[in-house]
Design a protein around this motif. Structure first.
Motif, PDB file in Angstrom:
ATOM      1  N   VAL A 116       0.866  -1.171   0.000  1.00 42.22           N
ATOM      2  CA  VAL A 116       0.000   0.000   0.000  1.00 42.22           C
ATOM      3  C   VAL A 116       0.907   1.227   0.000  1.00 42.22           C
ATOM      4  N   LEU A 117       0.737   2.119  -0.959  1.00 39.49           N
ATOM      5  CA  LEU A 117       1.516   3.353  -0.977  1.00 39.49           C
ATOM      6  C   LEU A 117       0.628   4.490  -0.490  1.00 39.49           C
ATOM      7  N   GLY A 118       1.063   5.131   0.594  1.00 42.73           N
ATOM      8  CA  GLY A 118       0.326   6.252   1.151  1.00 42.73           C
ATOM      9  C   GLY A 118       0.920   7.567   0.712  1.00 42.73           C
ATOM     10  N   ALA A 119       0.344   8.656   1.204  1.00 41.00           N
ATOM     11  CA  ALA A 119       0.843   9.990   0.859  1.00 41.00           C
ATOM     12  C   ALA A 119       1.800  10.493   1.938  1.00 41.00           C
ATOM     13  N   PRO A 120       2.900  11.166   1.507  1.00 41.44           N
ATOM     14  CA  PRO A 120       3.280  11.391   0.110  1.00 41.44           C
ATOM     15  C   PRO A 120       3.911  10.147  -0.498  1.00 41.44           C
ATOM     16  N   ALA A 121       3.653   9.938  -1.774  1.00 42.45           N
ATOM     17  CA  ALA A 121       4.149   8.738  -2.448  1.00 42.45           C
ATOM     18  C   ALA A 121       5.276   9.046  -3.423  1.00 42.45           C
ATOM     19  N   ALA A 122       5.796  10.295  -3.378  1.00 50.27           N
ATOM     20  CA  ALA A 122       6.881  10.701  -4.285  1.00 50.27           C
ATOM     21  C   ALA A 122       6.511  10.299  -5.721  1.00 50.27           C
ATOM     22  N   ASP A 123       7.425   9.637  -6.444  1.00 49.32           N
ATOM     23  CA  ASP A 123       7.097   9.224  -7.812  1.00 49.32           C
ATOM     24  C   ASP A 123       6.761   7.743  -7.880  1.00 49.32           C
ATOM     25  N   GLY A 124       6.188   7.224  -6.788  1.00 50.47           N
ATOM     26  CA  GLY A 124       5.620   5.883  -6.806  1.00 50.47           C
ATOM     27  C   GLY A 124       6.614   4.770  -7.045  1.00 50.47           C
ATOM     28  N   VAL A 125       6.425   4.059  -8.161  1.00 55.63           N
ATOM     29  CA  VAL A 125       7.232   2.892  -8.510  1.00 55.63           C
ATOM     30  C   VAL A 125       7.844   3.110  -9.893  1.00 55.63           C
ATOM     31  N   ALA A 145       1.741   7.040 -10.371  1.00 51.82           N
ATOM     32  CA  ALA A 145       1.733   5.840  -9.538  1.00 51.82           C
ATOM     33  C   ALA A 145       2.910   4.932  -9.898  1.00 51.82           C
ATOM     34  N   ALA A 146       3.111   4.706 -11.205  1.00 53.12           N
ATOM     35  CA  ALA A 146       4.225   3.866 -11.661  1.00 53.12           C
ATOM     36  C   ALA A 146       4.678   4.327 -13.031  1.00 53.12           C
ATOM     37  N   THR A 147       5.991   4.233 -13.261  1.00 52.99           N
ATOM     38  CA  THR A 147       6.583   4.608 -14.539  1.00 52.99           C
ATOM     39  C   THR A 147       7.364   3.416 -15.081  1.00 52.99           C
ATOM     40  N   PHE A 148       7.151   3.099 -16.358  1.00 52.01           N
ATOM     41  CA  PHE A 148       7.751   1.919 -16.973  1.00 52.01           C
ATOM     42  C   PHE A 148       8.813   2.373 -17.966  1.00 52.01           C
ATOM     43  N   LYS A 149      10.059   1.910 -17.747  1.00 51.84           N
ATOM     44  CA  LYS A 149      11.211   2.497 -18.427  1.00 51.84           C
ATOM     45  C   LYS A 149      12.043   1.518 -19.242  1.00 51.84           C
ATOM     46  N   GLY A 150      11.648   0.278 -19.364  1.00 54.04           N
ATOM     47  CA  GLY A 150      12.447  -0.683 -20.115  1.00 54.04           C
ATOM     48  C   GLY A 150      12.643  -0.250 -21.552  1.00 54.04           C
ATOM     49  N   THR A 151      13.825  -0.491 -22.105  1.00 56.11           N
ATOM     50  CA  THR A 151      14.126  -0.027 -23.461  1.00 56.11           C
ATOM     51  C   THR A 151      13.982  -1.117 -24.522  1.00 56.11           C
TER      52      THR A 151
END
Length: 285
Positions: A116-125, A145-151
């Motif tokens: 569970v990610l609460g506040a503040p959650a910064a840049d999530g996952v 919530a989440a950022t996907f960075k695979g190239t």
């Protein structure tokens, strides 16, 4: 407080106050094996095998709180035991800055579950390559919530179960290449559920598969993709709640760029090429 290591699950996973079986039992059964099996399936196969609506769980009650002052880096599998992780110290801001650090950073192939990610959650996952987010809940989304960075074009990201609330902007930000599958997920009070980056310095062809998702108004856009880079969005089993005016755009197409300029909108709705869904795939309640 120092961040926990990725090799050991927090003690909360064994807490007697664990959530109901609907929230935790499935996560405890061979998550890594099921995740890798799902990752091997193509986006088309994922869309062709919709999950039952009953798979959507209720919002869990956190088993405890855990402040995070520096990013938790995960390789392998990390079970949060449904503890509530929230930013503190350097991660304790509540800005919408795109350059914030995440609470969790997942290496290629990593699995994050029962968090569970609460506040503040910064840049999530942040996922640096293929990853699985299983039964992950955002109580109050920070920047994303989440950022996907695979190239790699073959990168596969799986979001299975969980939910997100209060996303002023985006829930899932797809900056890298590959395919993201969002299944059995619920979102409420959001800007965009999914956005293929419209103005990243490096652009890719990206794909998203959305299956059995419940979106509760207010919201703006479920999916935003870049038609000029060949992005695709395949949707099935979507339920939109509380949007009698049909204000939520299901699938919006953009002209992406690498200049950093705001991308222009070029269309919306099913077109059979980029936005792939039928009217029967979207239900309103």
């Amino acid at each position: 407080m120092s961040s926990p290591t990725a090799s050991a699950s927090p003690s909360g996973s064994a807490s007697p106050s664990s959530p109901s079986p609907s929230a935790s039992a499935s996560a405890s059964k061979s998550a890594s094996a099921s995740a890798s099996a799902s990752a091997s399936k193509s986006a088309t196969a994922s869309a062709a095998s919709p999950s039952p609506v009953s798979a959507l769980g209720s919002w869990p009650t956190a088993t405890g709180g855990r402040p995070v002052t520096s990013t938790i880096k995960v390789s392998g599998s990390y079970d949060g035991g449904l503890q509530r992780f929230y930013g503190s110290g350097a991660l304790g801001g509540d800005s919408q800055d795109e350059d914030q650090d995440p609470v969790f950073e997942l290496a290629d192939g990593a699995v994050l579950k029962n968090v569970v990610l609460g506040a503040p959650a910064a840049d999530g996952v942040h996922c640096l390559g293929s990853c699985t987010l299983q039964n992950v809940w955002w109580q109050d989304v920070g920047e994303d919530a989440a950022t996907f960075k695979g190239t790699s074009p073959s990168a596969t990201y799986l979001v299975i179960g969980g939910g997100a609330r209060k996303a002023d902007d985006k829930v899932f930000q797809h900056n890298g290449a590959g395919t993201l599958t969002i299944r059995n997920f619920q979102v409420a009070e959001f800007g965009k559920l999914y956005r293929s980056c419209g103005n990243c310095d490096t652009q890719y062809k990206r794909h998203v598969v959305i299956d059995n998702v419940r979106a509760t108004s207010p919201g703006k856009v479920l999916v935003g993709i870049n038609a000029n880079y060949g992005d695709t969005a395949t949707l099935s089993g979507v339920t939109i709640v509380g949007d009698s005016g049909r204000d939520i755009t299901v699938c919006e197409r953009f002209q992406g760029n690498t200049s950093g300029a705001e991308p222009s909108k070029v269309g919306s709705g099913p077109d059979g090429t980029y936005c792939r869904y039928s009217a029967s795939a979207i239900a309103y309640k």
